[in-house]
Design an enzyme around this catalytic site. Structure first.
Site, mmCIF file in Angstrom:
data_model
loop_
_atom_site.group_PDB
_atom_site.id
_atom_site.type_symbol
_atom_site.label_atom_id
_atom_site.label_comp_id
_atom_site.label_asym_id
_atom_site.label_seq_id
_atom_site.Cartn_x
_atom_site.Cartn_y
_atom_site.Cartn_z
ATOM 1 N N CYS A 1 -26.318 -43.841 16.503
ATOM 2 C CA CYS A 1 -25.813 -43.882 17.872
ATOM 3 C C CYS A 1 -24.842 -45.050 17.965
ATOM 4 O O CYS A 1 -25.179 -46.162 17.585
ATOM 5 C CB CYS A 1 -26.973 -44.080 18.843
ATOM 6 S SG CYS A 1 -26.408 -44.507 20.494
ATOM 7 N N GLU B 1 -15.618 -43.232 7.471
ATOM 8 C CA GLU B 1 -15.282 -41.980 8.145
ATOM 9 C C GLU B 1 -15.974 -41.867 9.502
ATOM 10 O O GLU B 1 -16.804 -40.984 9.732
ATOM 11 C CB GLU B 1 -15.605 -40.792 7.238
ATOM 12 C CG GLU B 1 -14.725 -40.794 5.997
ATOM 13 C CD GLU B 1 -14.792 -39.524 5.165
ATOM 14 O OE1 GLU B 1 -15.784 -38.784 5.261
ATOM 15 O OE2 GLU B 1 -13.828 -39.277 4.417
ATOM 16 N N CYS C 1 -27.695 -39.476 23.541
ATOM 17 C CA CYS C 1 -28.913 -40.158 23.991
ATOM 18 C C CYS C 1 -28.711 -40.748 25.388
ATOM 19 O O CYS C 1 -27.611 -40.710 25.935
ATOM 20 C CB CYS C 1 -29.294 -41.252 22.995
ATOM 21 S SG CYS C 1 -28.282 -42.733 23.129
ATOM 22 N N GLU D 1 -9.072 -42.661 -0.175
ATOM 23 C CA GLU D 1 -9.861 -41.834 -1.106
ATOM 24 C C GLU D 1 -9.055 -40.600 -1.474
ATOM 25 O O GLU D 1 -8.306 -40.061 -0.665
ATOM 26 C CB GLU D 1 -11.156 -41.331 -0.448
ATOM 27 C CG GLU D 1 -12.211 -42.360 -0.189
ATOM 28 C CD GLU D 1 -13.452 -41.738 0.459
ATOM 29 O OE1 GLU D 1 -13.691 -40.523 0.282
ATOM 30 O OE2 GLU D 1 -14.162 -42.462 1.165
ATOM 31 N N HIS E 1 -19.326 -34.705 -8.163
ATOM 32 C CA HIS E 1 -18.005 -34.965 -7.568
ATOM 33 C C HIS E 1 -17.157 -35.724 -8.580
ATOM 34 O O HIS E 1 -17.644 -36.618 -9.271
ATOM 35 C CB HIS E 1 -18.185 -35.790 -6.296
ATOM 36 C CG HIS E 1 -16.945 -35.880 -5.458
ATOM 37 N ND1 HIS E 1 -15.841 -36.617 -5.828
ATOM 38 C CD2 HIS E 1 -16.631 -35.308 -4.266
ATOM 39 C CE1 HIS E 1 -14.907 -36.502 -4.889
ATOM 40 N NE2 HIS E 1 -15.361 -35.706 -3.938
#
Ligand code: GLA
Ligand code: ZN
Length: 689
Positions: A123, A158, A165, A314, A365
């Site tokens: 949050c 990111e 909430c 990236e 990856h």
């Protein structure tokens, strides 16, 4: 005179080349780190992003911090000439924190709180989470803010997503109160008289929910805007201690390609340098033109956010593991796609990740160092060769991309047009439309900025205004002034329909742009997938185009008021009514395309003509084969032209102008036929003084 931007870090004034590095996954085996140092130098990597998800390693128990391992990594980096973007670890939390303070976990739209797990699951309003972040970041800044290896801060990872909430609901209401002042103003802006949605108490207002309110467009729009502002606010909490203790270090957070959930133009105002993560899905088709154009558009967007060099934070050195099919980069593609980023203004080439994880979800990856652990791999060689190339291109660092054409692209328009309900819910295809127009400029090798309505239009000669459905009054007026002053705008259907609250303009579409384009859009219809119409060029039209082009998906029925008609519909009950018009207004021109043409040949011919007429600079005077683009960087004294071959086959470019040499060395002049192998790239240089 040469004009260059200063390097992103004065500690490392060369192209940064490196990767995300997670040494905390290998702490049990210290030999690995020493071997990594050797390999980093061998791969000509000079920078690593570290600590991105390291909270558990840094604070294994509440209040017990362990920095020894990170001290060692950074000290050894400094001894070995490797630099670091040091991350704040908030992208993922330790389990103890979720267990002790469940409020740090995100609540979904359906109002269910997530369990601990995954990442990006916090949050952004929770006072506890903010406090924990502040403590952690203060400690990192105290300890490493002056470390010789640290070139900057990598904030979280990111950023994205929302939380519903009770803290976030309260923050949303406070945001709305500050924006609207009164419930009356909010009710008017959200048009709540519709379906009796009128609010009489602030406590009744909530975030959108699948089992509650989801169809009040103004509310959806405001929720997206709030999420952006709240994310930016969270970002400010992150950087406050870093800036206080290490004001000289730049801060960034890595963005994602055309991410939907955040208005990056706002987030851009918070960061010192733009960085983003690019994962093209190469080799899906015979030609990589579509994928390349999309990523070029993104590079242009990210550069335009600050109009200065950005960072490719990236990319993968070989394949990803999250695409439906994981293709390997074909020979040449690593160099091509990395230099594509540089061509569009990146001053770094960085990867995810340095060393392949041994376990968990990203173990397959792509990474610079594979599980086999040595340098004798195809991927490692590709990376090392690129490091060599970048080291030789130092003079390009800090140069700019001199765009004289721009595309208007705003997040709130994007949110509104995709949420609009009608005229084509099975696919309004806003982003595809933007790309249709961009693609033509890309094929022509026209440098393009991707700008927002609040950016300065001066300095551009051609502005593309595709489906700017949400158009504020002042944006329309600004575009009109741009035209009157001699600019060209290329506007499409479904523009100028609503104002900033998603309330329709009442004075005839395209609302505030009606005078500039000299047309009134009376009706619009969506076409079924099978339906076609045609754009039939009028004889002797000023564009010099003949014949007809196929139309699909959307047709607007417009009246030319002061505009001249360049093309008409070929079919249906609106055959012969205007489909493409030109309004000449004082010194400028405003084109209006009323329908979605499907044929790329139209856009190519149209923008070739518009760019020529407006005197828009191309990267190079040369005909480019389909799938080959040219991009330009300059320092005012030298021009660097990148010829990038994404066509999926060898190509030849006939360079008309003289004076080019090869920027990568060799003394000879480059002129006549320049050969580009499959996935090939050439960088040409010439002096322009
Ligand atoms: C994102 C993340 C990285 C990694 C890569 C994989 O960009 O930032 O941590 O998961 O995706 O492609
Ligand atoms: Zn929350």
């Amino acid at each position: 005179m040469t004009v260059k931007f200063p390097p992103i870090s004065s500690k490392l004034p060369v192209f940064m080349h490196g990767a995300d590095y997670n040494p905390d996954q290998w702490l049990h085996d210290p030999k690995i780190f020493e071997e990594d140092l050797r390999l980093m130098k061998l791969a000509r990597c000079n920078v690593m992003s570290i600590g991105i998800f390291s909270w558990s390693a840094l604070e294994p128990e509440e209040g017990r911090f362990e920095f020894g391992w990170l001290d060692h990594v950074l000290d050894r980096f400094a001894e070995n000439g490797i630099y670091a973007w040091l991350a704040t670890p908030s992208g993922a939390r330790p389990a103890w924190m979720s267990q002790k303070y469940p409020e740090v976990l995100r609540v979904q739209r359906n109002r269910v709180r997530n369990l601990h797990g995954l990442r990006h699951n916090h949050c952004f309003t929770s006072p506890v989470y903010r406090e924990k972040v502040e403590i952690m970041n203060t400690k990192l800044a105290e300890r490493y803010g002056k470390h010789p290896a640290v070139v900057g801060w990598h904030i979280s990872n990111e950023l994205g997503g929302d939380c519903h909430c009770s803290y976030c609901q309260d923050a949303f209401r406070a945001w709305l109160k500050a924006k609207y002042g009164s419930l009356e103003a909010l009710n008017r802006a959200w048009w709540t008289a519709f379906w009796s949605h009128t609010y009489t108490d602030w406590a009744q207002v909530e975030s959108p929910a699948p089992h509650g309110e989801s169809m009040v467009h103004g509310q959806n729009l405001d929720w997206n805007r709030f999420v952006t502002d709240q994310t930016a606010d969270f970002y400010r909490v992150e950087v406050r201690p870093l800036k206080a203790l290490s004001p000289e270090l730049p801060c960034t957070t890595n963005m994602m390609d055309l991410f939907y959930g955040l208005d990056y133009r706002k987030l851009a105002q918070e960061v010192d340098v733009i960085s983003w993560d690019a994962y093209p899905t190469w080799h899906e088709a015979d030609s990589d033109g579509d994928v390349a154009a999309w990523f070029s558009f993104n590079h242009d967007l990210f550069r335009s956010l600050k109009k200065k060099p950005f960072m490719l934070m990236e990319s993968t050195p070989s394949l990803t593991n999250w695409q439906s099919v994981s293709k390997l980069k074909r020979p040449g593609m690593h160099r091509l796609s990395s230099l594509q980023a540089v061509a569009h203004g990146s001053d770094t080439v960085q990867y995810f990740q340095w060393r392949k994880s041994r376990g968990s979800s990203e173990k397959f990856h792509g990474a610079v160092v594979d599980h086999v652990g040595h340098e004798n791999t195809r991927v490692f060689r590709d990376v090392a060769e690129l490091g060599e190339t970048l080291a030789g291109l130092g003079e390009i660092l800090g140069t700019s991309v001199p765009a004289e054409a721009a595309i208007l692209f705003d997040w709130d328009n994007r949110w509104a047009v995709n949420d609009s309900q009608g005229p084509r819910n099975k696919g309004i295809h806003y982003e595809k439309t933007v790309m249709q127009h961009y693609r033509a400029l890309w094929e022509l090798g026209v440098p393009v900025d991707v700008i927002g309505a609040e950016d300065d239009f001066a300095g551009y000669k051609l502005l593309v205004v595709p489906m700017v459905y949400l158009m504020r009054q002042e944006t329309g007026e600004k575009l009109e002034r741009f035209v009157r002053a001699g600019g060209t705008i290329a506007v499409t259907y479904w523009t100028g329909v609503v104002e900033e609250h998603d309330l329709c303009h009442l004075d005839g579409f395209p609302g505030p742009l009606r005078t500039a384009v000299g047309i009134w859009a009376e009706e619009i219809e969506g076409l079924h997938d099978r339906d076609r119409n045609a754009l039939v060029m009028e004889a002797g039209n000023v564009l010099g185009l003949d014949g007809s082009y196929e139309i699909h998906e959307l047709c607007e029925l417009i009246h030319a008021e002061t505009a001249e008609v360049l093309a008409v519909y070929g079919d249906d009950f609106y055959a012969d009514r205007p489909a493409l018009t030109l309004n000449r207004l004082d010194a400028g021109r405003a084109y209006y395309l009323a329908a979605r043409v499907s044929d790329p040949a139209f856009y190519l011919a149209y923008y070739r003509k518009l760019a020529e007429e407006a005197g828009v600079r191309r990267a190079i005077a040369a005909e480019l084969p389909e799938g080959v683009t040219a991009q330009l960087r300059t320092d005012g004294r030298n021009e660097y032209v990148f010829l990038l071959n994404f066509s999926g086959r060898p190509a030849v470019v006939d360079v008309e102008a003289a004076g080019y040499t090869d920027a990568e060395g060799g003394n000879g002049q480059v002129s006549g036929s320049v050969e580009l192998p499959l996935n090939g790239v050439r960088i040409l240089k010439r002096s322009v003084q």
